[in-house]
Design a protein around this motif. Structure first.
Motif, mmCIF file in Angstrom:
data_model
loop_
_atom_site.group_PDB
_atom_site.id
_atom_site.type_symbol
_atom_site.label_atom_id
_atom_site.label_comp_id
_atom_site.label_asym_id
_atom_site.label_seq_id
_atom_site.Cartn_x
_atom_site.Cartn_y
_atom_site.Cartn_z
ATOM 1 N N ILE A 146 14.047 1.897 11.953
ATOM 2 C CA ILE A 146 13.301 2.889 11.163
ATOM 3 C C ILE A 146 12.124 2.234 10.462
ATOM 4 O O ILE A 146 11.011 2.785 10.428
ATOM 5 N N TYR A 147 12.341 1.033 9.896
ATOM 6 C CA TYR A 147 11.245 0.321 9.229
ATOM 7 C C TYR A 147 10.110 0.037 10.217
ATOM 8 O O TYR A 147 8.927 0.183 9.876
ATOM 9 N N HIS A 148 10.465 -0.384 11.431
ATOM 10 C CA HIS A 148 9.451 -0.660 12.440
ATOM 11 C C HIS A 148 8.716 0.622 12.840
ATOM 12 O O HIS A 148 7.484 0.617 13.013
ATOM 13 N N ALA A 149 9.467 1.727 12.981
ATOM 14 C CA ALA A 149 8.845 2.989 13.386
ATOM 15 C C ALA A 149 7.896 3.500 12.308
ATOM 16 O O ALA A 149 6.757 3.919 12.607
ATOM 17 N N ILE A 150 8.333 3.465 11.051
ATOM 18 C CA ILE A 150 7.491 3.925 9.946
ATOM 19 C C ILE A 150 6.238 3.065 9.851
ATOM 20 O O ILE A 150 5.120 3.567 9.683
ATOM 21 N N SER A 151 6.415 1.754 9.961
ATOM 22 C CA SER A 151 5.271 0.840 9.891
ATOM 23 C C SER A 151 4.298 1.102 11.023
ATOM 24 O O SER A 151 3.072 1.098 10.827
ATOM 25 N N ALA A 152 4.812 1.339 12.229
ATOM 26 C CA ALA A 152 3.945 1.561 13.387
ATOM 27 C C ALA A 152 3.095 2.813 13.202
ATOM 28 O O ALA A 152 1.879 2.803 13.479
ATOM 29 N N ILE A 153 3.709 3.904 12.711
ATOM 30 C CA ILE A 153 2.949 5.140 12.500
ATOM 31 C C ILE A 153 1.926 4.967 11.393
ATOM 32 O O ILE A 153 0.761 5.378 11.517
ATOM 33 N N LEU A 154 2.335 4.330 10.294
ATOM 34 C CA LEU A 154 1.422 4.114 9.170
ATOM 35 C C LEU A 154 0.242 3.236 9.581
ATOM 36 O O LEU A 154 -0.923 3.544 9.266
ATOM 37 N N LEU A 155 0.517 2.157 10.290
ATOM 38 C CA LEU A 155 -0.555 1.248 10.712
ATOM 39 C C LEU A 155 -1.479 1.910 11.734
ATOM 40 O O LEU A 155 -2.683 1.643 11.747
ATOM 41 N N PHE A 156 -0.925 2.765 12.588
ATOM 42 C CA PHE A 156 -1.763 3.477 13.566
ATOM 43 C C PHE A 156 -2.789 4.348 12.857
ATOM 44 O O PHE A 156 -3.988 4.308 13.167
ATOM 45 N N TRP A 157 -2.311 5.161 11.893
ATOM 46 C CA TRP A 157 -3.235 6.058 11.206
ATOM 47 C C TRP A 157 -4.186 5.306 10.293
ATOM 48 O O TRP A 157 -5.349 5.696 10.127
ATOM 49 N N HIS A 158 -3.702 4.220 9.678
ATOM 50 C CA HIS A 158 -4.614 3.402 8.872
ATOM 51 C C HIS A 158 -5.739 2.850 9.729
ATOM 52 O O HIS A 158 -6.917 2.908 9.328
ATOM 53 N N SER A 159 -5.416 2.343 10.896
ATOM 54 C CA SER A 159 -6.451 1.800 11.795
ATOM 55 C C SER A 159 -7.423 2.882 12.229
ATOM 56 O O SER A 159 -8.638 2.641 12.320
ATOM 57 N N ALA A 160 -6.899 4.083 12.484
ATOM 58 C CA ALA A 160 -7.770 5.184 12.905
ATOM 59 C C ALA A 160 -8.758 5.547 11.805
ATOM 60 O O ALA A 160 -9.969 5.721 12.066
#
Length: 308
Positions: free
Chosen positions: A4-18
């Motif tokens: 879950i930590y990896h999934a949350i981080s992946a989504i957050l980092l994706f949108w931050h990069s966008a």
């Protein structure tokens, strides 16, 4: 919970990069918008994924509401036999494919997401060793950027109850952090209450005692608990919760129009299915009371005989 930590981080980092590609590293009004919008769009991503669950919740609630007259009949029939009543209710729910606990499913599903974001944001400390900064798919640059990100001058990793030492590490002013956190906590409590109230008033209070208890817990208990626990939530988590509530208000408005509640007396807001409907007497008196004789009306034969 690591997944879950990896999934949350992946989504957050994706949108931050966008958003970073769009806005760069610039900030306005003391806010790093790429990180704040990253949290907002994390909410939108989760809610889109969970949308089928919310549709199932509404459908199940409608099915339970439609069964209220039959449930009232079973309660009256087995008033002194709770075991038989419970067995009959379970069988009725099974046959009609209705689940009275379905209303809790969206909340239960969102709890791991909330806890995952809470853990990730609490992890954002400038003093964190470099080998720990790269946990959950973060780069050191991303970690350092997030740990210093702010909303109106308050770090998203800070809390209302942050100590002076914590605030010094975050390079934040204590008064600013408390003001921003207090406003967000108040907004979180208010929107949580409004979201629950909207759903209950539009769907109607349940006639089943356990369901009514759950509704009261959602309406009063959860906002009250947030007023206390919100003081230890990182500001980024409160942004997530407020955005979730605002999305819920809009989503529920649409879903309640798409799946309107039954309009019969058994399931209308505030009505109880096991309460017999009052039949008006036709002349404006209270339901159930005998009609008062009209002024100037001729006495009936019975009255004539009594008078004689």
């Amino acid at each position: 919970m690591s997944m879950i930590y990896h999934a949350i981080s992946a989504i957050l980092l994706f949108w931050h990069s966008a958003w970073q590609r769009l806005f760069g590293e610039a900030s306005a009004l003391g806010t790093d918008w790429s990180w704040v919008l990253g949290i907002v769009f994390l909410v939108l991503t989760v809610r889109v994924i969970l949308f089928p669950v919310f549709v199932r919740q509404i459908r199940s609630q409608r099915a339970v509401q439609a069964l209220q007259p039959r449930i009232a009949e079973l309660r009256a029939r087995h008033r002194d036999d709770r075991e038989t009543l419970q067995r009959e209710l379970v069988e009725l729910y099974r046959v009609e494919k209705a689940n009275p606990l379905m209303g809790l499913l969206p909340m239960v599903v969102q709890i791991p997401v909330f806890l995952g974001l809470l853990h990730v944001l609490r992890h954002l400390k400038p003093t964190m060793p470099e080998q720990l900064k790269t946990l959950y798919g973060w780069s050191v640059t991303q970690f350092d950027s997030a740990s210093s990100a702010t909303l109106f001058g308050a770090p998203i990793a800070g809390t209302f109850g942050s100590t002076g030492q914590d605030l010094a590490l975050l390079g934040a002013d204590g008064a600013t952090v408390r003001i921003v956190a207090a406003v967000l906590v108040a907004t979180m409590v208010a929107t949580t209450y409004l979201s629950s109230r909207q759903l209950i008033l539009r769907s109607g209070w349940a006639s089943d005692a356990p369901q009514r208890l759950v509704q009261r817990l959602m309406l009063y208990g959860i906002p009250a608990s947030l007023l206390v626990s919100g003081l230890i939530f990182p500001i980024g988590v409160i942004i997530y919760w407020v955005t979730t509530n605002l999305f819920s208000l809009g989503q529920q408005t649409w879903m309640l129009r798409r799946y309107p509640p039954p309009v019969d007396g058994a399931t209308s807001p505030g009505a109880r299915a096991d309460t017999p409907k009052a039949v008006p007497n036709g002349n404006g008196d209270e339901p159930g009371r005998p009609a008062a004789p009209k002024v100037g009306a001729k006495p009936t034969n019975r009255r004539r005989r009594r008078a004689a």
